[in-house]
Write a protein that holds these residues in place. Structure first.
Motif, PDB file in Angstrom:
ATOM      1  N   TYR A  30      79.413  19.057  73.781  1.00  0.00           N
ATOM      2  CA  TYR A  30      78.210  18.259  73.987  1.00  0.00           C
ATOM      3  C   TYR A  30      77.142  18.956  74.830  1.00  0.00           C
ATOM      4  O   TYR A  30      75.971  18.586  74.776  1.00  0.00           O
ATOM      5  CB  TYR A  30      78.569  16.924  74.648  1.00  0.00           C
ATOM      6  CG  TYR A  30      79.393  16.032  73.761  1.00  0.00           C
ATOM      7  CD1 TYR A  30      78.788  15.178  72.846  1.00  0.00           C
ATOM      8  CD2 TYR A  30      80.774  16.062  73.819  1.00  0.00           C
ATOM      9  CE1 TYR A  30      79.539  14.362  72.017  1.00  0.00           C
ATOM     10  CE2 TYR A  30      81.542  15.244  72.997  1.00  0.00           C
ATOM     11  CZ  TYR A  30      80.920  14.403  72.096  1.00  0.00           C
ATOM     12  OH  TYR A  30      81.677  13.614  71.276  1.00  0.00           O
ATOM     13  N   MET A  31      77.535  19.949  75.615  1.00  0.00           N
ATOM     14  CA  MET A  31      76.564  20.607  76.488  1.00  0.00           C
ATOM     15  C   MET A  31      76.244  22.019  76.023  1.00  0.00           C
ATOM     16  O   MET A  31      75.083  22.433  76.016  1.00  0.00           O
ATOM     17  CB  MET A  31      77.102  20.626  77.924  1.00  0.00           C
ATOM     18  CG  MET A  31      77.317  19.227  78.510  1.00  0.00           C
ATOM     19  SD  MET A  31      78.143  19.241  80.116  1.00  0.00           S
ATOM     20  CE  MET A  31      76.871  19.995  81.140  1.00  0.00           C
ATOM     21  N   ALA A  32      77.266  22.776  75.624  1.00  0.00           N
ATOM     22  CA  ALA A  32      77.032  24.159  75.188  1.00  0.00           C
ATOM     23  C   ALA A  32      76.884  24.275  73.688  1.00  0.00           C
ATOM     24  O   ALA A  32      76.366  25.280  73.188  1.00  0.00           O
ATOM     25  CB  ALA A  32      78.184  25.055  75.674  1.00  0.00           C
ATOM     26  N   GLY A  33      77.360  23.274  72.952  1.00  0.00           N
ATOM     27  CA  GLY A  33      77.239  23.307  71.493  1.00  0.00           C
ATOM     28  C   GLY A  33      78.060  24.384  70.847  1.00  0.00           C
ATOM     29  O   GLY A  33      77.743  24.841  69.743  1.00  0.00           O
ATOM     30  N   GLY A  34      79.158  24.789  71.496  1.00  0.00           N
ATOM     31  CA  GLY A  34      79.941  25.898  70.978  1.00  0.00           C
ATOM     32  C   GLY A  34      81.200  25.512  70.248  1.00  0.00           C
ATOM     33  O   GLY A  34      81.978  26.382  69.872  1.00  0.00           O
ATOM     34  N   ALA A  35      81.444  24.223  70.020  1.00  0.00           N
ATOM     35  CA  ALA A  35      82.664  23.796  69.332  1.00  0.00           C
ATOM     36  C   ALA A  35      82.327  22.670  68.366  1.00  0.00           C
ATOM     37  O   ALA A  35      81.552  21.766  68.680  1.00  0.00           O
ATOM     38  CB  ALA A  35      83.705  23.324  70.343  1.00  0.00           C
ATOM     39  N   ASP A  36      82.897  22.736  67.159  1.00  0.00           N
ATOM     40  CA  ASP A  36      82.671  21.675  66.189  1.00  0.00           C
ATOM     41  C   ASP A  36      83.622  20.509  66.466  1.00  0.00           C
ATOM     42  O   ASP A  36      84.641  20.643  67.141  1.00  0.00           O
ATOM     43  CB  ASP A  36      82.869  22.200  64.771  1.00  0.00           C
ATOM     44  CG  ASP A  36      84.297  22.659  64.534  1.00  0.00           C
ATOM     45  OD1 ASP A  36      85.099  21.865  64.030  1.00  0.00           O
ATOM     46  OD2 ASP A  36      84.611  23.825  64.902  1.00  0.00           O
ATOM     47  N   MET A  37      83.307  19.344  65.913  1.00  0.00           N
ATOM     48  CA  MET A  37      84.056  18.125  66.187  1.00  0.00           C
ATOM     49  C   MET A  37      85.485  18.180  65.643  1.00  0.00           C
ATOM     50  O   MET A  37      86.406  17.608  66.226  1.00  0.00           O
ATOM     51  CB  MET A  37      83.319  16.922  65.608  1.00  0.00           C
ATOM     52  CG  MET A  37      82.017  16.593  66.327  1.00  0.00           C
ATOM     53  SD  MET A  37      82.244  16.180  68.095  1.00  0.00           S
ATOM     54  CE  MET A  37      81.677  17.693  68.901  1.00  0.00           C
ATOM     55  N   ALA A  38      85.682  18.887  64.538  1.00  0.00           N
ATOM     56  CA  ALA A  38      87.033  19.003  63.980  1.00  0.00           C
ATOM     57  C   ALA A  38      87.950  19.744  64.950  1.00  0.00           C
ATOM     58  O   ALA A  38      89.074  19.308  65.230  1.00  0.00           O
ATOM     59  CB  ALA A  38      86.994  19.728  62.632  1.00  0.00           C
ATOM     60  N   THR A  39      87.457  20.846  65.483  1.00  0.00           N
ATOM     61  CA  THR A  39      88.254  21.619  66.440  1.00  0.00           C
ATOM     62  C   THR A  39      88.526  20.811  67.702  1.00  0.00           C
ATOM     63  O   THR A  39      89.649  20.802  68.215  1.00  0.00           O
ATOM     64  CB  THR A  39      87.520  22.921  66.817  1.00  0.00           C
ATOM     65  OG1 THR A  39      87.274  23.690  65.636  1.00  0.00           O
ATOM     66  CG2 THR A  39      88.350  23.746  67.789  1.00  0.00           C
ATOM     67  N   LEU A  40      87.520  20.106  68.183  1.00  0.00           N
ATOM     68  CA  LEU A  40      87.692  19.305  69.392  1.00  0.00           C
ATOM     69  C   LEU A  40      88.745  18.221  69.201  1.00  0.00           C
ATOM     70  O   LEU A  40      89.564  17.969  70.087  1.00  0.00           O
ATOM     71  CB  LEU A  40      86.368  18.671  69.803  1.00  0.00           C
ATOM     72  CG  LEU A  40      85.372  19.574  70.517  1.00  0.00           C
ATOM     73  CD1 LEU A  40      84.100  18.796  70.837  1.00  0.00           C
ATOM     74  CD2 LEU A  40      85.970  20.153  71.787  1.00  0.00           C
ATOM     75  N   ASN A  41      88.738  17.568  68.038  1.00  0.00           N
ATOM     76  CA  ASN A  41      89.716  16.510  67.798  1.00  0.00           C
ATOM     77  C   ASN A  41      91.135  17.049  67.743  1.00  0.00           C
ATOM     78  O   ASN A  41      92.066  16.425  68.255  1.00  0.00           O
ATOM     79  CB  ASN A  41      89.385  15.769  66.497  1.00  0.00           C
ATOM     80  CG  ASN A  41      88.374  14.668  66.710  1.00  0.00           C
ATOM     81  OD1 ASN A  41      88.678  13.614  67.259  1.00  0.00           O
ATOM     82  ND2 ASN A  41      87.139  14.909  66.293  1.00  0.00           N
ATOM     83  N   ILE A  42      91.312  18.212  67.138  1.00  0.00           N
ATOM     84  CA  ILE A  42      92.651  18.822  67.103  1.00  0.00           C
ATOM     85  C   ILE A  42      93.108  19.167  68.521  1.00  0.00           C
ATOM     86  O   ILE A  42      94.259  18.922  68.902  1.00  0.00           O
ATOM     87  CB  ILE A  42      92.656  20.080  66.207  1.00  0.00           C
ATOM     88  CG1 ILE A  42      92.459  19.681  64.736  1.00  0.00           C
ATOM     89  CG2 ILE A  42      93.962  20.852  66.381  1.00  0.00           C
ATOM     90  CD1 ILE A  42      92.381  20.864  63.791  1.00  0.00           C
ATOM     91  N   ILE A  43      92.191  19.731  69.318  1.00  0.00           N
ATOM     92  CA  ILE A  43      92.533  20.096  70.698  1.00  0.00           C
ATOM     93  C   ILE A  43      92.898  18.851  71.506  1.00  0.00           C
ATOM     94  O   ILE A  43      93.894  18.823  72.236  1.00  0.00           O
ATOM     95  CB  ILE A  43      91.372  20.858  71.358  1.00  0.00           C
ATOM     96  CG1 ILE A  43      91.191  22.222  70.685  1.00  0.00           C
ATOM     97  CG2 ILE A  43      91.616  21.019  72.857  1.00  0.00           C
ATOM     98  CD1 ILE A  43      89.966  22.981  71.152  1.00  0.00           C
ATOM     99  N   TYR A  44      92.077  17.794  71.376  1.00  0.00           N
ATOM    100  CA  TYR A  44      92.365  16.548  72.088  1.00  0.00           C
ATOM    101  C   TYR A  44      93.713  15.973  71.673  1.00  0.00           C
ATOM    102  O   TYR A  44      94.477  15.466  72.505  1.00  0.00           O
ATOM    103  CB  TYR A  44      91.264  15.515  71.814  1.00  0.00           C
ATOM    104  CG  TYR A  44      89.972  15.743  72.551  1.00  0.00           C
ATOM    105  CD1 TYR A  44      89.903  16.594  73.650  1.00  0.00           C
ATOM    106  CD2 TYR A  44      88.806  15.092  72.166  1.00  0.00           C
ATOM    107  CE1 TYR A  44      88.711  16.794  74.336  1.00  0.00           C
ATOM    108  CE2 TYR A  44      87.606  15.277  72.844  1.00  0.00           C
ATOM    109  CZ  TYR A  44      87.566  16.131  73.928  1.00  0.00           C
ATOM    110  OH  TYR A  44      86.382  16.326  74.595  1.00  0.00           O
TER     111      TYR A  44
END
Length: 305
Positions: free
Chosen positions: A264-278
Motif C-alpha cells: 500500500y505504501m511502496a507499491g512493490g507487491a501485487d495482491m495475489a502475492t500478499l494474500n499467499i504471504i498472509y
C-alpha cells in the motif's frame, strides 16, 4: 432445518465440554447416588458413562467440523492454477484439523491449562470459518477479502494476546492489567491497519498508528509486567514457551506490516502475492502458536500428575 441441526450439535458439544472442564464433578455426584446400590455397580456404570461421554464428544466435534465447509458456497470452482485460492483452501483445512486437535486435547491436561487450550481451539475455529468466506471472495471476484480478514483478526488476535496472560495465570498470580494492556495494544494495531487498507485514513498515518500498537504489545511481553513475571516466576517449560510465543509475535507478525508497506505504501507487491504471504503467516501465527501452548500445557500437566 440445517440451522436447527447445527444448533443442536453446538449445544450438545457445549454441555459435554463443560462436563469435561468441570473435572468430573458430575461423575462424583453420580457415583454418590450409585453408592447406595453397591460399589461394583457404581464402578460399572461410571466406566460406561465416561466411555459414552468420550465417544459422544469425539462424534459431535467431528460432526461440527464436517459441516463448516457448507457454510461457505463458492460462486465458481477452484481452478488448478489459482494458487491464492488453493492456499486459502489448504490453510482452512489445517485450521479445522487444529481445532479438533486442541479441543480433544483439553481432556489430557489439568484443569488450570484447559482454558488456554480452549482459546487456542477458538482461534483456529474462528479463523477457519473466515477462511472459507475469504476463499470464496477471492475465487468469485479476484479481490482481496480485506473485510473478512480484518474481522478474523479483530477476534483472533486479541485471543492470541490473551494467551500470554492465561499461561502466566496458570502458574502464578498476575494482575488483570496485563490482560487489558495487551488487548488495548492489539486493538490499536488492528484498527490502524484496517483504516489504512480500507481507505478510511491516509495509509502512512494508519501505518504509524498500527506500528505504535504493535510496539506497545512488544514492550509489554518483553519488558513490561508480563515479561518480568515470566522471567522471575515461570518454570523452565513455561519460560521456554513464553519466549517462543513472543518471538512469533515479533518475527511472525512482522510479515503483516511488511506486506502493508510494500502493498500500500511502496507499491512493490501485487495482491495475489500478499494474500499467499498472509495465509502462510497465519499457519505460524495461529496454528504453531497454539501448538506451543498445547506442548507446555501437556508438559506441566504430566509433571504435576
Amino acid at each position: 432445518m440445517f440451522f436447527f441441526v447445527k444448533t443442536i450439535f453446538f449445544l450438545a458439544y457445549t454441555l459435554i465440554f463443560i462436563h469435561g472442564v468441570s473435572g468430573g464433578t458430575n461423575l462424583i455426584k453420580i457415583r454418590f447416588v450409585f453408592k447406595k446400590v453397591g460399589r461394583s455397580r457404581t464402578k460399572f456404570f461410571g466406566s460406561v458413562l465416561m466411555t459414552m461421554i468420550k465417544a459422544m464428544k469425539f462424534a459431535i466435534t467431528t460432526g461440527i467440523l464436517s459441516i463448516l465447509p457448507v457454510a461457505a458456497m463458492a460462486a465458481d470452482n477452484l481452478q488448478s492454477d489459482d494458487f491464492v485460492g488453493i492456499s486459502f483452501w489448504l490453510i482452512s483445512m489445517a485450521l479445522v484439523a487444529s481445532t479438533a486437535f486442541f479441543f480433544m486435547e483439553t481432556q489430557r491436561v489439568s484443569a488450570k491449562w484447559k482454558t488456554s487450550l480452549v482459546v487456542s481451539g477458538l482461534v483456529t475455529l474462528i479463523a477457519a470459518v473466515h477462511y472459507f468466506y475469504m476463499r470464496d471472495v477471492w475465487v468469485a471476484t479476484g479481490d482481496t477479502p480485506t473485510v473478512y480478514r480484518y474481522i478474523d483478526w479483530l477476534i483472533t488476535v486479541p485471543l492470541l494476546m490473551i494467551e500470554f496472560y492465561l499461561i502466566l495465570r496458570a502458574i502464578t498470580n498476575i494482575s488483570g492489567g496485563v490482560f487489558w494492556r495487551l488487548t488495548i495494544g492489539t486493538l490499536i494495531m488492528l484498527v490502524g491497519g484496517y483504516l489504512g487498507e480500507a481507505g478510511y485514513m491516509n495509509v502512512t498515518v494508519a501505518f504509524i498508528i498500527g506500528m505504535a500498537g504493535w510496539a506497545y504489545i512488544l514492550y509489554e511481553i518483553f519488558a513490561g509486567e508480563a515479561g518480568r513475571v515470566a522471567a522471575d516466576e515461570a518454570p523452565d517449560s513455561v519460560k521456554s514457551a513464553y519466549s517462543t510465543m513472543r518471538w512469533i509475535v515479533t518475527i511472525g507478525w512482522a510479515i503483516y506490516p511488511l506486506g502493508y508497506f510494500f502493498g500500500y505504501m511502496a507499491g512493490g507487491a501485487d495482491m495475489a502475492t500478499l494474500n499467499i504471504i498472509y495465509n502462510l503467516a497465519d499457519v505460524l501465527n495461529k496454528i504453531a502458536f497454539g501448538v506451543i501452548i498445547w506442548n507446555v500445557a501437556v508438559t506441566e500437566s504430566e509433571a504435576k500428575a
